[in-house]
Enzyme design. Structure first.
Site, short mmCIF file in Angstrom:
data_model
loop_
_atom_site.label_atom_id
_atom_site.label_comp_id
_atom_site.label_asym_id
_atom_site.label_seq_id
_atom_site.Cartn_x
_atom_site.Cartn_y
_atom_site.Cartn_z
CG ASP A 1 -2.11 0.92 1.07
OD1 ASP A 1 -2.35 1.39 -0.06
OD2 ASP A 1 -2.78 1.20 2.08
CG ASN B 1 -7.74 -1.97 -5.34
OD1 ASN B 1 -6.85 -2.79 -5.11
ND2 ASN B 1 -7.99 -0.97 -4.50
#
Ligand code: IPE
Ligand code: IPE
Ligand code: MG
Length: 262
Positions: free
Chosen positions: A38, A86
């Site tokens: 991330d 996502n």
């Protein structure tokens, strides 16, 4: 990429002041290390770059961590690359990521072959754009006989979707008479997850400071140790990995029991 050829000692020779390879016990390495990669976007925007540049830099970091894990002799490295959530990002970013996955996979296949890495995918890759799916399927076939580290890439992966899929597969097997309802136990569930052939991760690393799981491996991380670093993924390197392993090795893993000394 010349460091890919160097031996273990060479790879970890030049180290920062606070950490060295001697800080970890190679006999007690986690067999399976998992990374929630991330912070690519924030890495880029903090430098005045666009998010796409962050994703490209993230791939360079992944290459370094793959090499480091191969050099150390880790059995399984898994990495969260694209979640089922996502898809909610702007279409342009999704397209860029899908393109980047396909391109990188072709570019890096020689490295994976040289290092004897076997690739697996966690998630539903059948739902990916055709080009990306085809490249992934090609990579799977090209590395399937490799006997070195397993690299499990989570792409279009969501743990809830994975568990719902396992439930569906169990119902099918019960209906067809292959499985008795009374025999549905933890092993039966685990055998129907994308990770059925992998040990559970002992160490889960999340970069960029978020203290959350984001729908990742919910079943498999039941007893994993977590390591969260503020470092953005593109800045995460072999020394970040060594720090994470050192932290892991300092922990008292009790699995609900008591430590011997208590
Ligand atoms: C991780 O970086 C990569 C993917 C989720 C594809 P992000 O893109 O989430 O970066 P941040 O969290 O916005 O900084
Ligand atoms: C988790 O990162 C998913 C991946 C690293 C692929 P996200 O950036 O998508 O997670 P949230 O949105 O911060 O929870
Ligand atoms: Mg993020």
């Amino acid at each position: 990429m010349q460091y890919d050829e160097t031996k273990f000692a060479e790879y970890f020779a030049e180290h920062p002041e606070d950490i060295s390879i001697d800080d970890i016990d190679m006999a007690r390495l986690p067999r399976h290390i998992s990374c929630i990669m991330d912070g690519n976007g924030r890495w880029a925007t903090s430098r005045g770059m666009n998010r796409g540049e962050g994703h490209k830099a993230g791939i360079v970091a992944l290459r370094e961590i793959i090499t480091a894990c191969v050099r150390m002799g880790v059995d399984v490295l898994s990495a969260y690359a694209f979640s089922t959530e996502n898809w909610n990002r702007p279409q342009s970013e999704v397209n860029l990521l899908m393109h980047l996955f396909a391109k990188t996979f072709i570019d890096e296949l020689p490295l994976l072959k040289r290092e004897n890495v076997r690739v697996e995918f966690l998630g539903d890759i059948s739902a990916l754009p055709q080009k990306t799916r085809e490249v992934f399927e090609y990579g799977l076939a090209e590395t399937k006989d490799h006997t070195g580290m397993i690299l499990a890439l989570a792409v279009n992966y969501g743990a809830r979707a994975e568990l719902a899929r396992a439930a569906r597969l169990i119902v099918q097997d019960v209906q067809s008479g292959k499985l008795m309802a009374e025999k549905v136990d933890e092993k039966a569930v685990a055998a129907r997850l994308y990770t059925s052939d992998l040990p559970d991760p002992e160490l889960v690393i999340r970069t960029s400071g978020e203290m959350r799981v984001s729908n990742y491996l919910l079943w498999q991380i039941a007893y994993s140790e977590f390591y969260v670093t503020d470092t953005y993924w593109p800045d995460f390197d072999r020394w970040g990995l060594v720090r994470a392993i050192a932290s892991f090795q300092a922990r008292d893993r009790r699995f609900g029991g008591l430590t011997d000394s208590k």
